[in-house]
Each structure stands twice: as C-alpha cells, then as structure tokens.
Scaffold this active site. Structure first.
Site, PDB file in Angstrom:
ATOM      1  N   ASP A  18      31.867  43.480  20.829  1.00  0.00           N
ATOM      2  CA  ASP A  18      31.287  43.394  19.490  1.00  0.00           C
ATOM      3  C   ASP A  18      29.795  43.667  19.577  1.00  0.00           C
ATOM      4  OD1 ASP A  18      31.553  43.019  16.742  1.00  0.00           O
ATOM      5  OD2 ASP A  18      30.957  40.925  16.857  1.00  0.00           O
ATOM      6  N   HIS A  42      21.764  42.433   8.491  1.00  0.00           N
ATOM      7  CA  HIS A  42      22.446  41.192   8.860  1.00  0.00           C
ATOM      8  C   HIS A  42      21.669  40.470   9.953  1.00  0.00           C
ATOM      9  CE1 HIS A  42      25.626  38.376   9.945  1.00  0.00           C
ATOM     10  NE2 HIS A  42      25.491  38.771  11.206  1.00  0.00           N
ATOM     11  N   GLU A  48      33.272  38.264   8.850  1.00  0.00           N
ATOM     12  CA  GLU A  48      32.253  39.261   9.142  1.00  0.00           C
ATOM     13  C   GLU A  48      32.817  40.647   8.857  1.00  0.00           C
ATOM     14  OE1 GLU A  48      29.347  37.131  12.389  1.00  0.00           O
ATOM     15  OE2 GLU A  48      30.716  38.685  13.104  1.00  0.00           O
ATOM     16  N   GLU A  98      33.028  44.385   9.292  1.00  0.00           N
ATOM     17  CA  GLU A  98      32.655  45.337  10.329  1.00  0.00           C
ATOM     18  C   GLU A  98      33.562  46.564  10.280  1.00  0.00           C
ATOM     19  OE1 GLU A  98      32.068  43.809  14.253  1.00  0.00           O
ATOM     20  OE2 GLU A  98      31.783  41.740  13.570  1.00  0.00           O
ATOM     21  N   ASP A 122      35.580  40.043  12.195  1.00  0.00           N
ATOM     22  CA  ASP A 122      35.375  39.182  13.362  1.00  0.00           C
ATOM     23  C   ASP A 122      35.034  37.782  12.863  1.00  0.00           C
ATOM     24  OD1 ASP A 122      35.459  38.950  16.137  1.00  0.00           O
ATOM     25  OD2 ASP A 122      33.288  39.070  16.303  1.00  0.00           O
ATOM     26  N   ARG A 144      30.637  29.185  12.280  1.00  0.00           N
ATOM     27  CA  ARG A 144      29.182  29.124  12.317  1.00  0.00           C
ATOM     28  C   ARG A 144      28.652  27.822  12.904  1.00  0.00           C
ATOM     29  NH1 ARG A 144      27.976  34.427  11.885  1.00  0.00           N
ATOM     30  NH2 ARG A 144      28.727  35.342   9.934  1.00  0.00           N
ATOM     31  N   GLN A 186      29.087  27.963  16.606  1.00  0.00           N
ATOM     32  CA  GLN A 186      28.170  28.949  17.172  1.00  0.00           C
ATOM     33  C   GLN A 186      26.747  28.399  17.268  1.00  0.00           C
ATOM     34  OE1 GLN A 186      28.354  32.703  15.160  1.00  0.00           O
ATOM     35  NE2 GLN A 186      26.794  33.661  16.419  1.00  0.00           N
ATOM     36  N   LYS A 213      33.647  32.714  18.343  1.00  0.00           N
ATOM     37  CA  LYS A 213      34.001  34.090  18.007  1.00  0.00           C
ATOM     38  C   LYS A 213      35.313  34.560  18.618  1.00  0.00           C
ATOM     39  CE  LYS A 213      31.512  36.512  16.204  1.00  0.00           C
ATOM     40  NZ  LYS A 213      31.395  36.846  14.775  1.00  0.00           N
ATOM     41  N   THR A 258      40.255  37.949  15.671  1.00  0.00           N
ATOM     42  CA  THR A 258      39.619  39.160  15.166  1.00  0.00           C
ATOM     43  C   THR A 258      40.697  39.983  14.478  1.00  0.00           C
ATOM     44  OG1 THR A 258      37.987  39.198  16.958  1.00  0.00           O
ATOM     45  CG2 THR A 258      38.336  41.250  15.758  1.00  0.00           C
ATOM     46  N   GLU A 279      25.177  34.723   4.910  1.00  0.00           N
ATOM     47  CA  GLU A 279      24.070  35.363   4.199  1.00  0.00           C
ATOM     48  C   GLU A 279      24.151  35.123   2.698  1.00  0.00           C
ATOM     49  OE1 GLU A 279      23.325  39.522   6.035  1.00  0.00           O
ATOM     50  OE2 GLU A 279      25.386  38.965   6.515  1.00  0.00           O
TER      51      GLU A 279
END
Length: 427
Positions: free
Chosen positions: A124, A131, A196, A198, A230, A234, A237, A250, A254, A372
């Site tokens: 990744d 971002h 996420e 992507e 993905d 949070r 993390q 993470k 996925t 975000e």
C-alpha cells in the site's frame, strides 16, 4: 480497434452501458452457484465465459484460461492482452459470431466475482498528497508532510491473505486502543473504523530479483486497475504506528473490485501529471520520464456512498460521502510507484497487488476517508434520516465506484467495491 469510439456490440446492453461497453472489456474471475471459478470478461449486463469460447481464441491462450486465477495470463504481458482484446472486440461486434458467443453470456446478477489473482504480495502506497496533508495536520500540525514525502513515493507492505472480493463482510477488528483520556491501553473492538478510497494496481510481468524496472518500462508491467478499499482501524493505528508504521490497524481486511480494467482501455483518459507547486523538488532521475509526465495521470472519477442498516430498512437513498478524481489526488503516478517499488532490486511478481493510498482531492467534497470528512471525529456527518457518523458502525455499508468519461470517448467504469461492517462480538 479496441478503443474505437464508434465500435458497437451486438450485445445490446453494452451500447451505452455506464461501465462495460465494448471499449472496456475488463477481465475477472467468476463462478456461478456451486460452479468452478474461471475467467470471464464483462460486456454490458453480462459476463462472457472465456473457457466456454476457448476454441474461438488463439490456441496459446487456452491453457492460461483453464486456471481459476489470472496470474499466468497476466504474466504474458501487454502484447498478449492486446491480442485478446482485439479478438474479443471482433467476436462481440461482428454478428457472424453471435450464434457461437451468445449462449456463453451469463447475467452479471447470476455470478459471483472473486479476487482476480492469487495475491503473493500486497503493498500500500501513500501517494494521495491531500490525504497525507490532511492526516498530517491532525497528528503533526506544525509539519503535516514529512521531509521525504516529495522525494519518495511512500509505501508499506500489507497483508495479502486478507485481501477479499467486493461484497464480503468486513468483521470489525479488535486490538489495543488508547483514548486521549485513558492512562493505559485496553484491548477490545475498534471504536474508530474507517474506509479508504484507493485504486488498486495489478502487476503483470514481473522482474528478476536485483533488476529494477526503469521508469520508461514501468507501464508494461501493469496488467490493469481496480477499486480498492483498505479498511482502517484509526484508534488501533494511532496507538501502534510508532515507530514502525501500520500493523493490526490495516491488515484485517482489504476489499477489491472484481474487474481488472486494462491500461489500453484507459488510454483515452490519460492526462499530464499535475504541475508540481513552486518550490517542490523535481523527481530524482530514476523517477522522471517525459512520457510519464505527459500521460501518467489517470482521469478516473471516484465516488463513495454510505448506507446504514436503518437507511436500508427505511428505503433511504445512499448518502454520497465524496466525489473526486484520481488525477487531482495523486502526487506520484502509477509508473513511478512501480519503478520505486523495484528500485532496490525488489522482484515484483504476476498478480501482486499495489494500492495507491487514499485518494483525496483538495476540496471537501473529494475527501477519501471519514477521518478527513469528520475532522478526526469532531464534525460528524449528518445523514438524510437524522443519523450521524464520525466513523463506521456495525451494519454500515460502503460502496466505491469509479468511471472515466469525457473528451469524446465512450464512458467506461470499474463496477463497484462494496463492504458491509459486521460486529465481532468483542467489547
């Protein structure tokens, strides 16, 4: 021929289809109820079974299409893919072949799509500069971007075993989490689960160990693109990421969309890479290529929607969380990603998967994660039925969509990448 904008198919639903006209022809692995997995191509509302039409394809292609994954086919490289696209375009546009082909069309609603390849490795990246800046502001207000970001396409190795197809439930992960008001960490279910947005890059031909891929050849090693979510824990993390970066936050799931859109299908939608802001360093020579500067950006439109369990029960339309575009989000191109990945001699292999990292634009409507959108949970999103979300709750379903259109070209799409959060039973 395959991207001829005037080309029409005798498959009526393909003409004007929002995702799968004859100019697209993405490959995937599908199965019917209790049937075996096998390669197919999307055309309109149907899947064409490539095994069933093997006699109409070049003899040297048939062995690879007997496999339940696309690794061996992708290993053949771009010329083989172009020959297949040309043949499929001929078969699906020339009415002489209709009697042979039509019985092998299966409704997309009748099949299940699988992960297209046996994923040996998953990496990744973090090439969405907006971002990276937005997240950096939350954790490092004085230095959102670290000094290496504009020199190095940042990436980390993910977990290939937990790559799953669109539609598979996402089990809420557990792990250590420590809130701002807690003195010590506790173990339990993730409280700040996020998505996420992507793009995924599928590797075709690989490279030998110790032999980096030059930037001018990187595109020849990309078999195609998909959507990728993905999922991110949070709170896990924030506690674990120093000093070695993401781990349990993470590697639990996925999601990838089932269709692989080829570089040739995307050719009409390539753009020049955005000009770097004044003061930004030029890419180092191994990452710099004139052709990539001129055509390295992908004009892929991106959308994320959310439905909650209550919204679905009440018949409320999905809530649009974001709309943006890949070319406005990516600081580094796909070719630069592939080149940098192999620049130390790392050997990429057919079927390896690479994520771009979260793709956010510089506008609020184009943000690619709830972290975000909700400003780290401080500004919850209000939905049409009055519910609010800072992060994902059990029963929430996220749908990613992507498409390309404009410039006189026929619109093509990626399909959907869907995941619904389910509880783990942990407190």
């Amino acid at each position: 021929m395959t991207i001829d904008q005037s080309l029409k198919s005798w498959v009526a639903s393909a003409n004007g289809h929002r995702d799968f006209p004859i100019q697209n022809l993405p490959l995937g692995i599908f199965s019917e109820a209790k049937g075996r997995r096998r390669p197919g191509v999307a055309i309109g509302d149907y899947v064409l079974d490539l095994v069933a039409i093997a006699d109409l394809l070049d003899e040297d292609m048939r062995e690879d299409f007997e496999q339940p994954v696309l690794n061996a086919w992708f290993a053949r490289g771009p010329e083989a893919q172009r020959r297949l696209r040309e043949r499929l375009a001929e078969l699906l546009s020339d009415a002489r072949y209709r009697d042979d082909i039509e019985p092998q069309l299966i409704g997309q609603s009748e099949v299940r799509l699988h992960v297209p390849c046996l994923v040996g490795d998953y990496t990744d990246f973090y090439v969405g500069i907006h971002h990276a800046t937005n997240v950096g502001k939350q954790f490092r207000p004085d230095q959102p971007l670290l000094p290496n970001y504009k020199y190095v396409p940042i990436g980390y190795h993910g977990r290939a075993s937990s790559v799953r197809p669109s539609g598979e439930d996402v089990i809420r992960p557990g792990g250590q989490r420590k809130g701002p008001d807690e003195e010590v960490p506790t173990y339990g279910a993730c409280r700040r689960l996020d998505y996420e947005l992507e793009l995924g890059i599928w590797i075709g031909q690989g490279n030998e160990l110790g032999s980096p891929i030059p930037i001018g050849e990187a595109g020849e090693h990309i078999a195609g693109y998909c959507l990728l979510n993905d999922w991110s824990a949070r709170d896990l993390q924030a506690w674990e990421y120093q000093p070695l970066g993401p781990f349990l936050a993470k590697n639990f799931h996925t999601s990838v969309s089932g269709w692989v859109v080829s570089p040739d299908a995307l050719a009409p939608f390539r753009k020049a890479m955005p000009a770097r802001p004044a003061g930004d360093p030029a890419p180092l020579p191994y990452l710099d290529d004139a052709a990539d500067r001129e055509t390295g950006a992908l004009a892929v439109q991106l959308e994320v929607t959310l439905t909650t369990e209550r919204m679905r029960a009440e018949g409320v339309a999905p809530h649009v969380l974001s709309r943006g575009s890949a070319d406005a989000a990516m600081y580094w191109s796909a070719a630069q990603i592939v080149t940098h990945h192999s620049s130390n001699g790392c050997n990429l292999q057919p079927g390896d998967l690479i994520g771009t990292g979260t793709l956010s634009t510089d506008q609020d409507e184009g943000l690619g994660s709830l972290l975000e959108i909700s400003r780290g949970g401080k500004q919850p999103v209000t939905l049409a039925n009055g519910e609010t979300r800072s992060f994902l709750e059990d029963g929430d379903e996220i749908t990613l969509r992507a498409w390309c259109e404009g410039g006189g070209a026929v619109r093509i799409g990626f399909g959907e990448c869907v995941g619904r959060v389910v509880g783990s039973g942990q407190a």
